[in-house]
Design a protein around this motif. Structure first.
Motif, PDB file in Angstrom:
ATOM      1  N   LYS A 214      33.826  12.877  33.369  1.00 29.23           N
ATOM      2  CA  LYS A 214      32.659  12.859  32.482  1.00 29.23           C
ATOM      3  C   LYS A 214      32.028  14.230  32.331  1.00 29.23           C
ATOM      4  O   LYS A 214      31.266  14.476  31.375  1.00 29.23           O
ATOM      5  N   ASP A 215      32.342  15.131  33.250  1.00 24.67           N
ATOM      6  CA  ASP A 215      31.758  16.474  33.210  1.00 24.67           C
ATOM      7  C   ASP A 215      32.710  17.518  32.636  1.00 24.67           C
ATOM      8  O   ASP A 215      32.499  18.729  32.791  1.00 24.67           O
ATOM      9  N   ILE A 216      33.754  17.060  31.943  1.00 25.44           N
ATOM     10  CA  ILE A 216      34.719  17.962  31.323  1.00 25.44           C
ATOM     11  C   ILE A 216      34.510  17.975  29.807  1.00 25.44           C
ATOM     12  O   ILE A 216      34.388  16.924  29.180  1.00 25.44           O
ATOM     13  N   ILE A 217      34.464  19.171  29.248  1.00 26.07           N
ATOM     14  CA  ILE A 217      34.423  19.367  27.796  1.00 26.07           C
ATOM     15  C   ILE A 217      35.733  20.055  27.411  1.00 26.07           C
ATOM     16  O   ILE A 217      36.055  21.108  27.964  1.00 26.07           O
ATOM     17  N   ALA A 218      36.487  19.453  26.498  1.00 31.78           N
ATOM     18  CA  ALA A 218      37.761  20.034  26.079  1.00 31.78           C
ATOM     19  C   ALA A 218      37.755  20.254  24.575  1.00 31.78           C
ATOM     20  O   ALA A 218      37.422  19.357  23.807  1.00 31.78           O
ATOM     21  N   PHE A 219      38.137  21.466  24.172  1.00 33.31           N
ATOM     22  CA  PHE A 219      38.164  21.846  22.758  1.00 33.31           C
ATOM     23  C   PHE A 219      39.606  21.926  22.261  1.00 33.31           C
ATOM     24  O   PHE A 219      40.474  22.478  22.949  1.00 33.31           O
ATOM     25  N   GLY A 220      39.846  21.427  21.030  1.00 33.09           N
ATOM     26  CA  GLY A 220      41.180  21.522  20.476  1.00 33.09           C
ATOM     27  C   GLY A 220      41.209  21.336  18.972  1.00 33.09           C
ATOM     28  O   GLY A 220      40.194  20.973  18.355  1.00 33.09           O
ATOM     29  N   THR A 234      34.109  14.685  27.211  1.00 28.22           N
ATOM     30  CA  THR A 234      33.749  15.037  25.838  1.00 28.22           C
ATOM     31  C   THR A 234      34.882  15.816  25.210  1.00 28.22           C
ATOM     32  O   THR A 234      35.152  16.958  25.584  1.00 28.22           O
ATOM     33  N   GLY A 235      35.575  15.177  24.276  1.00 29.35           N
ATOM     34  CA  GLY A 235      36.634  15.846  23.534  1.00 29.35           C
ATOM     35  C   GLY A 235      36.067  16.359  22.224  1.00 29.35           C
ATOM     36  O   GLY A 235      35.555  15.577  21.418  1.00 29.35           O
ATOM     37  N   VAL A 236      36.136  17.678  22.039  1.00 28.32           N
ATOM     38  CA  VAL A 236      35.514  18.302  20.870  1.00 28.32           C
ATOM     39  C   VAL A 236      36.597  18.864  19.953  1.00 28.32           C
ATOM     40  O   VAL A 236      37.359  19.752  20.338  1.00 28.32           O
ATOM     41  N   ALA A 237      36.658  18.327  18.736  1.00 29.56           N
ATOM     42  CA  ALA A 237      37.594  18.827  17.731  1.00 29.56           C
ATOM     43  C   ALA A 237      36.933  19.930  16.919  1.00 29.56           C
ATOM     44  O   ALA A 237      35.735  19.878  16.626  1.00 29.56           O
ATOM     45  N   MET A 238      37.715  20.908  16.553  1.00 28.74           N
ATOM     46  CA  MET A 238      37.216  21.970  15.698  1.00 28.74           C
ATOM     47  C   MET A 238      37.044  21.452  14.264  1.00 28.74           C
ATOM     48  O   MET A 238      37.755  20.545  13.834  1.00 28.74           O
ATOM     49  N   LYS A 239      36.145  22.052  13.539  1.00 23.73           N
ATOM     50  CA  LYS A 239      35.970  21.687  12.127  1.00 23.73           C
ATOM     51  C   LYS A 239      37.271  21.863  11.352  1.00 23.73           C
ATOM     52  O   LYS A 239      37.542  21.139  10.392  1.00 23.73           O
ATOM     53  N   ASN A 240      38.095  22.822  11.787  1.00 26.56           N
ATOM     54  CA  ASN A 240      39.376  23.088  11.144  1.00 26.56           C
ATOM     55  C   ASN A 240      40.535  22.284  11.726  1.00 26.56           C
ATOM     56  O   ASN A 240      41.695  22.500  11.379  1.00 26.56           O
ATOM     57  N   ALA A 241      40.238  21.335  12.603  1.00 27.02           N
ATOM     58  CA  ALA A 241      41.287  20.551  13.256  1.00 27.02           C
ATOM     59  C   ALA A 241      41.989  19.633  12.264  1.00 27.02           C
ATOM     60  O   ALA A 241      41.451  19.291  11.205  1.00 27.02           O
ATOM     61  N   ILE A 242      43.208  19.204  12.637  1.00 31.18           N
ATOM     62  CA  ILE A 242      43.910  18.227  11.823  1.00 31.18           C
ATOM     63  C   ILE A 242      43.149  16.898  11.883  1.00 31.18           C
ATOM     64  O   ILE A 242      42.393  16.627  12.816  1.00 31.18           O
ATOM     65  N   ASP A 243      43.356  16.061  10.875  1.00 33.71           N
ATOM     66  CA  ASP A 243      42.559  14.832  10.725  1.00 33.71           C
ATOM     67  C   ASP A 243      42.670  13.905  11.923  1.00 33.71           C
ATOM     68  O   ASP A 243      41.671  13.308  12.354  1.00 33.71           O
ATOM     69  N   SER A 244      43.859  13.745  12.477  1.00 37.22           N
ATOM     70  CA  SER A 244      44.030  12.813  13.596  1.00 37.22           C
ATOM     71  C   SER A 244      43.226  13.240  14.819  1.00 37.22           C
ATOM     72  O   SER A 244      42.707  12.397  15.562  1.00 37.22           O
ATOM     73  N   ILE A 245      43.098  14.534  15.030  1.00 34.78           N
ATOM     74  CA  ILE A 245      42.314  15.043  16.155  1.00 34.78           C
ATOM     75  C   ILE A 245      40.823  14.822  15.905  1.00 34.78           C
ATOM     76  O   ILE A 245      40.078  14.420  16.797  1.00 34.78           O
ATOM     77  N   LYS A 246      40.385  15.053  14.686  1.00 30.73           N
ATOM     78  CA  LYS A 246      38.976  14.799  14.354  1.00 30.73           C
ATOM     79  C   LYS A 246      38.619  13.327  14.558  1.00 30.73           C
ATOM     80  O   LYS A 246      37.554  12.999  15.074  1.00 30.73           O
ATOM     81  N   GLU A 251      33.321  14.496  19.412  1.00 31.23           N
ATOM     82  CA  GLU A 251      32.474  15.299  18.540  1.00 31.23           C
ATOM     83  C   GLU A 251      33.333  16.279  17.754  1.00 31.23           C
ATOM     84  O   GLU A 251      34.461  16.594  18.150  1.00 31.23           O
ATOM     85  N   VAL A 252      32.786  16.780  16.653  1.00 29.26           N
ATOM     86  CA  VAL A 252      33.459  17.787  15.836  1.00 29.26           C
ATOM     87  C   VAL A 252      32.493  18.952  15.646  1.00 29.26           C
ATOM     88  O   VAL A 252      31.308  18.744  15.356  1.00 29.26           O
ATOM     89  N   THR A 253      32.976  20.159  15.832  1.00 27.79           N
ATOM     90  CA  THR A 253      32.099  21.317  15.687  1.00 27.79           C
ATOM     91  C   THR A 253      31.651  21.475  14.237  1.00 27.79           C
ATOM     92  O   THR A 253      32.354  21.085  13.308  1.00 27.79           O
ATOM     93  N   GLN A 254      30.498  22.069  14.054  1.00 26.66           N
ATOM     94  CA  GLN A 254      29.990  22.314  12.703  1.00 26.66           C
ATOM     95  C   GLN A 254      30.657  23.522  12.054  1.00 26.66           C
ATOM     96  O   GLN A 254      30.537  23.723  10.841  1.00 26.66           O
ATOM     97  N   TYR A 255      31.324  24.328  12.881  1.00 28.86           N
ATOM     98  CA  TYR A 255      31.924  25.563  12.379  1.00 28.86           C
ATOM     99  C   TYR A 255      33.383  25.650  12.807  1.00 28.86           C
ATOM    100  O   TYR A 255      33.799  25.072  13.810  1.00 28.86           O
ATOM    101  N   THR A 256      34.174  26.393  12.043  1.00 30.29           N
ATOM    102  CA  THR A 256      35.598  26.539  12.324  1.00 30.29           C
ATOM    103  C   THR A 256      35.829  27.564  13.435  1.00 30.29           C
ATOM    104  O   THR A 256      34.909  28.259  13.876  1.00 30.29           O
ATOM    105  N   ASN A 257      37.103  27.680  13.817  1.00 28.80           N
ATOM    106  CA  ASN A 257      37.462  28.699  14.805  1.00 28.80           C
ATOM    107  C   ASN A 257      37.176  30.101  14.286  1.00 28.80           C
ATOM    108  O   ASN A 257      36.909  31.015  15.066  1.00 28.80           O
TER     109      ASN A 257
END
Length: 275
Positions: A214-220, A234-246, A251-257
């Motif tokens: 529960k204390d891990i945040i992973a970005f991809g 907390t799995g965080v998808a980038m705004k530029n991530a592929i649809d399946s990851i989003k 959560e999804v970031t508000q900004y891209t990589n």
């Protein structure tokens, strides 16, 4: 007394922590450094080999273990570490691919390990992961490949041949390995040990540091990030991530990589005051 749980931040590199020029921005470096000062455990968890990751590790001034090859290698860069691990593939699979390379339409076969890089040829297409010319001690053949590799990367001559290659490998070696197509335009597949994913490396890190899921945040941003994002609290998808990851992310970031998406997210999430 209130005990504050330690947070772990797992960072994919390409398309996530790195910008579109495959660089770390100054803002990203500052935020990651501040997160470490605040007590977070920050680790790189990448599909890249260690040879193409250690410069970013050093640039971020990390001292944590690094996970490479999508979970198949865990090292403490620049050090001999008793907890280091690796999952390797039978080198006979490489020999089989070499002997059938013409039939399968294989352009590039590259094998890698902790301290291993061999390829059947240099490649000039410019996607940056392999050299355009090989040194004599980097040429792949039955004599030069002495150890089992961690990863086999194969590029086919034509995009339409990719599925046939994947079917061939899974038919002959599916009990030992799994095949993952690269994201992006290149007709490339990666072959690695069956059942090993980024989540393997992330669980290893969490156990090593005694950090709860529960204390891990992973970005991809890509398909190879799915298992670690699911494992993390907390799995965080980038705004530029592929649809399946989003769709599968918490959560999804508000900004891209390319807009410092990871840094901006962490500034808010951790309430960081970054100068």
């Amino acid at each position: 007394m209130i005990i504050i749980s330690k947070k772990m931040i797992a960072l994919d590199l390409d398309g996530t922590t790195l910008n579109d020029d495959a660089q770390l921005s100054s803002r990203t470096r500052s935020v990651i450094n501040q997160a470490v000062k605040e007590g977070c455990v920050v680790s790189i968890v990448t599909g890249r080999p260690n040879r193409l990751s250690e410069s970013f590790y050093d640039d971020l001034h990390l001292n944590t273990p690094m996970i490479n090859f999508n979970g198949n290698l865990g090292i403490l860069p620049h050090k001999n570490w008793e907890r280091e691990y690796q999952y390797t593939i039978d080198k006979e699979i490489v020999m089989e691919l070499l002997s059938n390379s013409q039939k399968l339409g294989l352009n590039l076969i590259a094998v890698e390990g902790r301290d291993l890089f061999l390829a059947n040829r240099g490649i000039s297409s410019g996607f940056g992961f392999f050299p355009s010319t090989l040194q004599s001690n980097q040429i792949l053949n039955q004599k030069s490949l002495k150890d089992n590799p961690i990863s086999i990367t194969v590029q086919v001559e034509q995009p339409g041949q990719k599925q046939a290659l994947m079917d061939y490998v899974l038919h002959h070696f599916g009990d030992q390995v799994e095949v993952s197509p690269w994201g992006g335009p290149h007709p490339i597949v990666e072959i690695a040990t069956k059942g090993i994913h980024k989540s393997t490396g992330l669980k290893f890190l969490a156990d090593y540091y005694g950090i709860l899921q529960k204390d891990i945040i992973a970005f991809g941003d890509e398909a190879n990030d799915a298992t670690m994002m699911k494992y993390a609290g907390t799995g965080v998808a980038m705004k530029n991530a592929i649809d399946s990851i989003k769709k599968s992310a918490d959560e999804v970031t508000q900004y891209t990589n390319d807009q410092d998406g990871v840094a901006r997210y962490l500034e808010d999430y951790l309430n960081l005051a970054v100068g």
